[in-house]
Design an enzyme around this catalytic site. Structure first.
Site, short mmCIF file in Angstrom:
data_model
loop_
_atom_site.label_atom_id
_atom_site.label_comp_id
_atom_site.label_asym_id
_atom_site.label_seq_id
_atom_site.Cartn_x
_atom_site.Cartn_y
_atom_site.Cartn_z
CG ASP A 16 -1.69 1.21 1.43
OD1 ASP A 16 -2.34 1.64 0.46
OD2 ASP A 16 -1.69 1.78 2.54
CG LEU A 17 1.65 5.68 -1.87
CD1 LEU A 17 3.13 5.44 -2.16
CD2 LEU A 17 1.03 6.49 -3.02
CG ASP A 18 -1.82 7.52 0.58
OD1 ASP A 18 -1.10 8.51 0.46
OD2 ASP A 18 -2.62 7.15 -0.30
CB THR A 40 0.13 10.94 1.97
OG1 THR A 40 -0.17 9.56 1.98
CG2 THR A 40 1.30 11.21 1.05
CE LYS A 93 -3.81 6.80 9.23
NZ LYS A 93 -2.95 6.35 10.33
N GLY A 94 -7.19 4.37 3.82
CA GLY A 94 -7.48 3.28 2.89
C GLY A 94 -8.82 3.43 2.18
NE ARG A 134 -9.41 12.12 -4.81
CZ ARG A 134 -8.96 12.34 -6.05
NH1 ARG A 134 -9.59 13.19 -6.85
NH2 ARG A 134 -7.87 11.73 -6.48
CB SER A 169 -2.10 2.81 -3.63
OG SER A 169 -2.67 4.05 -3.27
CB ALA A 170 -7.45 3.34 -2.15
CB SER A 171 -3.86 7.21 -3.68
OG SER A 171 -3.61 8.49 -4.21
CG ASN A 200 -3.67 12.27 -6.24
OD1 ASN A 200 -3.80 12.83 -7.33
ND2 ASN A 200 -4.54 12.42 -5.26
CE LYS A 217 -5.89 -0.89 -0.82
NZ LYS A 217 -4.71 -0.18 -0.30
CD GLU A 241 -3.59 -1.69 3.05
OE1 GLU A 241 -3.69 -0.85 3.97
OE2 GLU A 241 -3.93 -1.44 1.89
CG ASP A 242 -1.78 2.61 6.48
OD1 ASP A 242 -2.14 2.21 5.35
OD2 ASP A 242 -2.05 3.74 6.92
C1 G6P Z 1 -5.50 6.11 0.34
C2 G6P Z 1 -5.61 6.97 1.58
C3 G6P Z 1 -6.98 7.57 1.72
C4 G6P Z 1 -7.38 8.28 0.43
C5 G6P Z 1 -7.34 7.30 -0.74
C6 G6P Z 1 -7.68 7.97 -2.07
O1 G6P Z 1 -6.16 4.92 0.57
O2 G6P Z 1 -5.30 6.22 2.74
O3 G6P Z 1 -6.98 8.47 2.80
O4 G6P Z 1 -8.67 8.84 0.53
O5 G6P Z 1 -6.04 6.74 -0.82
O6 G6P Z 1 -6.65 8.87 -2.38
P1 G6P Z 1 -6.71 9.96 -3.53
O7 G6P Z 1 -5.28 10.44 -3.61
O8 G6P Z 1 -7.16 9.30 -4.77
O9 G6P Z 1 -7.65 11.03 -3.07
MG MG Z 2 -2.75 3.15 3.58
#
Ligand code: G6P
Ligand code: MG
Length: 218
Positions: free
Chosen positions: A9-11, A17, A45-46, A49, A114-116, A118, A145, A169-170
């Site tokens: 996982d990233l964040d 972040t 977390k995880g 958005r 990662s769910a992000s 970004n 997730k 994973e966190d």
């Molecule tokens: C990760 C973070 C979340 C965040 C999600 C989406 O899982 O832990 O806090 O909302 O990514 O990130 P994004 O960068 O796409 O808004």
């Molecule tokens: Mg995370």
């Protein structure tokens, strides 16, 4: 050597972040007269958005139009991106490069999960993109997730069976996703939050070379 699939996982695992997400969500909540605490941020977390904003609105008992929802999502991300733009390698969490380098030296395939949306920008900012054989992020999945989709796609890209994959994973949702995928879950954080993970470590400084070797062997 035996080849597993290592999925990160990233964040909160590679970089912290969460503090930037918090600042941006907090400003958004304030603009809607909603109190938003750090404890509530923990629960995001995880979480994707869209789901995060839905949760904040429900905590604050607010309903807004779809138009405003989209506008707020855009603004939140703009602010978040402005923090990310300032990131560099100093924001990589302790011993993450050591573990990545060790896995690369042992020729273990590595993916991001990662769910992000970004994630790629962040990996570039901290100069870690080249360490990954595959990247799966919020742009590649339709189910967030704790659905295991993100990790199953990563396993596929690494050409590994789920049971041969190890996930770092966190978040509660992320550990659950790894467990549902039938992968070995390693929680990074506190045992009280991530007790459902197969192993839990405070951070990567606690992950020894012996432990990595064990993971690869078994
Ligand atoms: C990760 C973070 C979340 C965040 C999600 C989406 O899982 O832990 O806090 O909302 O990514 O990130 P994004 O960068 O796409 O808004
Ligand atoms: Mg995370």
């Amino acid at each position: 050597m035996n080849k597993k699939g290592f999925i990160f996982d990233l964040d909160g695992v590679i970089v912290d972040t969460a503090k930037y997400h918090f600042l941006a969500w907090q400003r958004l909540a304030k603009s809607l007269d909603i109190d938003f605490t750090e404890e509530e941020n923990e629960q995001l977390k995880g979480v994707s958005r869209v789901k995060s904003l839905e949760k904040i609105l429900s905590w604050g008992n607010k309903t807004i139009s779809q138009e405003l929802f989209n506008e707020l999502m855009g603004k939140k991300n703009e602010e978040y991106l402005s923090y990310i733009a300032e990131m560099d390698e100093t924001e990589i969490l302790p011993d993450v490069p050591r573990v990545l380098d060790s896995l690369i030296e042992k020729e273990q395939p590595i993916s991001l999960g990662s769910a992000s949306k970004n994630a790629r920008v962040i990996l570039e900012r901290v100069d870690l993109k080249k360490h990954f054989d595959a990247i799966v992020d919020g742009n590649d999945v339709s189910k967030a997730k704790p659905d295991p989709e993100v990790f199953l796609i990563a396993a596929k890209l690494l050409n590994r069976k789920p049971e041969d994959c190890i996930v770092f994973e966190d978040s509660v949702a992320g550990v659950e996703a790894a467990n549902v995928a039938n992968m070995i879950s390693i929680g990074i954080g506190s045992e009280s939050v991530l007790g459902h993970a197969k192993y839990v470590f405070k951070d990567f400084t606690e992950i020894s070379e012996e432990f990595i070797n064990e993971l690869i062997k078994n």
